[in-house]
Write a protein that holds these residues in place. Structure first.
Motif, PDB file in Angstrom:
ATOM      1  N   GLY A  23       0.793  -1.207   0.000  1.00 35.93           N
ATOM      2  CA  GLY A  23       0.000   0.000   0.000  1.00 35.93           C
ATOM      3  C   GLY A  23       0.831   1.266   0.000  1.00 35.93           C
ATOM      4  N   GLY A 310      -3.190  -2.041  -4.096  1.00 35.48           N
ATOM      5  CA  GLY A 310      -3.150  -1.666  -2.694  1.00 35.48           C
ATOM      6  C   GLY A 310      -3.057  -2.859  -1.765  1.00 35.48           C
ATOM      7  N   TRP A 315      -5.335  -5.229   6.150  1.00 35.79           N
ATOM      8  CA  TRP A 315      -5.003  -3.867   6.590  1.00 35.79           C
ATOM      9  C   TRP A 315      -5.885  -3.361   7.738  1.00 35.79           C
ATOM     10  N   SER A 326      -1.674   0.815   6.141  1.00 37.29           N
ATOM     11  CA  SER A 326      -1.026   0.485   4.864  1.00 37.29           C
ATOM     12  C   SER A 326      -1.620   1.256   3.694  1.00 37.29           C
ATOM     13  N   ARG A 327      -2.861   1.719   3.825  1.00 36.88           N
ATOM     14  CA  ARG A 327      -3.501   2.471   2.736  1.00 36.88           C
ATOM     15  C   ARG A 327      -2.964   3.889   2.625  1.00 36.88           C
ATOM     16  N   GLY A 333      -8.750  -1.003   0.023  1.00 39.59           N
ATOM     17  CA  GLY A 333      -7.461  -1.565  -0.360  1.00 39.59           C
ATOM     18  C   GLY A 333      -7.605  -2.452  -1.583  1.00 39.59           C
ATOM     19  N   GLY A 340      -7.563   3.462  -2.375  1.00 40.54           N
ATOM     20  CA  GLY A 340      -6.697   2.497  -1.697  1.00 40.54           C
ATOM     21  C   GLY A 340      -6.458   1.233  -2.476  1.00 40.54           C
ATOM     22  N   VAL A 344      -0.777   3.745  -5.335  1.00 41.19           N
ATOM     23  CA  VAL A 344       0.302   2.938  -4.756  1.00 41.19           C
ATOM     24  C   VAL A 344       1.601   3.741  -4.698  1.00 41.19           C
TER      25      VAL A 344
END
Length: 504
Positions: A23, A310, A315, A326-327, A333, A340, A344
């Motif tokens: 991500g 993503g 996440w 992580s997004r 994601g 998301g 990236v």
């Protein structure tokens, strides 16, 4: 206009490092609240350009890899959704230009080390293999001179260390997912079984089998891939210094499942095994950069670092348990049409070729743009039948004040039963209606997390963007040039347009 280099010996070496399910927030220089550090990725940011609005062609693996390598949207092919298995007809048609075939044609050595996941033709069938015969319809048939790696994501099997068209140790044993003590996913590790029937191994999560080589183990991927990449580049170093550069495509398997950091990385960071796995990935990127410096190749090597989509659906639990997002604050994601899913990390470093390094570029760019950008940098023009959705951003590298603007960019959801399309033009993003889903319009400059749907307030903008995406679909291309065919007729996910619109 091309800004190609005037001297052949000035053509840069090119390395594309492609991570898997990483991500935007998994680079510490892009995420001030990250719960681990990525010093080598941060170095790419500080010594290059961070494209903060960079997008993968899709929100899952196989189609993104197609778009990256061909400069063409993957939904133009026969495959409209999902990913391929390890064994399948290659998604890249014979004769279709790729990053590798373009650069090979213009004097580059071309190598790939890592995960392919675009389909391969293995000898025989799972019940009747002959591993003395070559693998076909694979990287060596798509422009690469050299290949070392694995066919697909590790959960799809046919796992061996393939080099060229053969595996030194063929995948003649059997296994499947086993419990992972470090994470919520799985491992692919010995002991393996000699019979193809269902397993009674209590450590197995999935009892059916796939093919695996006796020397294969999942946590060796990053080390082996980096070792082989360095080994291959070392054989091309002298040529690179004398005017014959190299192109390396290095698609890592991390941080995709199985999350399996080596013991020396365990305990680092504050985001558990996932963070440790990203830290290990960062370490190997550092090894690539150290090699370039030691060989005197660093100055004129262009590195692109980005991810295929993503972060995986782990996440939310990671955010809740460790505070690591992580997004990077974007919505949803992997598999999602929201930011998301496809916004990236997109980092470019090239000491000899980037003006005013250490800057960010906030305009829209896509991974499909690499083909046109590399073609531009070597002073070539793409034919109408190649890179239909690829627009060169080379001007951004050379001129911090360029007025470059990306033509409308299309992304797609790969959620089961969803299949929505989105078009982004500047700051405006329209998610097209489909079934129960109504149109969604977002001003990404004011609302990057996509919290306020403006479709009802801005019907003219909705209509304008809907016309733009319809034109891009129908013309078979985003860029100027002769109309090109899509590989199929109308498909059901084009729910905002009619068959008559498609056939105009």
């Amino acid at each position: 206009m091309s800004i190609g280099l005037s001297r052949a010996e000035s053509k840069p070496n090119i390395i594309v490092i492609y991570t898997d399910d990483q991500g935007y927030g998994d680079v510490s220089a892009l995420n001030p609240d990250a719960k681990f550090k990525t010093p080598n990725l941060d170095r790419l940011v500080h010594e290059g350009i961070a494209f903060t609005n960079g997008h993968s062609p899709d929100s899952v693996c196989t189609p993104s890899r197609y778009g990256l390598l061909t400069g063409r949207y993957p939904w133009r092919t026969e495959r409209k959704s999902g990913v391929l298995g390890a064994e399948a007809k290659c998604m890249i048609a014979d004769g279709r230009m790729t990053l590798a075939s373009l650069l090979k044609e213009h004097g580059y050595h071309t190598g790939m080390v890592g995960k392919w996941h675009l389909g391969m033709d293995f000898p025989g069938t799972p019940k009747d293999r002959d591993w003395t015969q070559p693998v076909k319809d694979m990287p060596l048939d798509k422009g690469f001179d050299y290949f070392y790696g694995v066919p697909a994501s590790l959960n799809f099997g046919v796992l061996a260390w393939f080099e060229g068209r053969y595996a030194k140790v063929p995948p003649t044993l059997y296994t499947n997912k086993k419990k992972n003590p470090l994470y919520l996913d799985y491992r692919i590790m010995p002991p393996y079984e000699t019979e193809p029937g269902k397993s009674t191994d209590p450590t197995r999560i999935v009892k059916t089998n796939f093919e695996v080589a006796e020397d294969f183990i999942d946590n060796q991927c990053l080390t082996r891939f980096t070792d082989k990449a360095i080994e291959w580049m070392a054989t091309k170093s002298d040529d690179a210094k004398s005017g014959k550069p190299f192109f390396l495509y290095l698609p890592y398997t991390s941080p995709h499942y199985p999350v399996c950091p080596l013991p020396e990385f365990q305990g680092q960071g504050e985001a558990g095994a996932y963070g440790e796995f990203v830290i290990e990935t960062d370490f190997h990127v550092g090894r690539i950069m150290e090699f370039l410096e030691a060989e005197g190749l660093d100055e004129n090597t262009l590195i692109v670092y980005t991810s295929d989509n993503g972060p995986e659906k782990s996440w939310p639990s990671r955010l809740k348990e460790t505070g690591h997002d992580s997004r990077g604050g974007f919505r949803m994601g992997k598999r999602s049409v929201y930011e998301g899913g496809h916004r990236v990390p997109f980092l470019v470093r090239w000491p000899a070729g980037i003006a005013e390094p250490g800057r960010a570029w906030n305009g829209v760019v896509g991974q499909t743009d690499l083909l046109a950008t590399f073609s531009d940098l070597i002073g070539q023009q793409l034919p109408d039948s190649a890179g239909e959705d690829s627009q060169s951003f080379a001007a951004v590298l050379r001129d911090p004040k360029t007025e470059y603007e990306r033509l409308p960019l299309i992304n797609r959801s790969n959620e089961s039963g969803d299949g929505r399309y989105a078009i982004t033009d500047g700051n405006w993003k329209l998610i097209l209606p489909k079934g129960k889903f109504k149109p969604e319009l977002y001003d990404l400059a004011a609302d990057p997390a996509e919290t306020k749907n403006l479709a009802e307030q801005q019907p003219e903008k909705v209509q304008q963007l809907q016309k733009s995406i319809t034109d891009i679909v129908v013309k078979g291309r985003t860029t100027p040039g002769a109309t090109q065919p899509n590989d199929t007729g109308y498909w059901k996910e084009l729910s905002w347009m009619s068959i008559a619109d498609f056939e105009k």
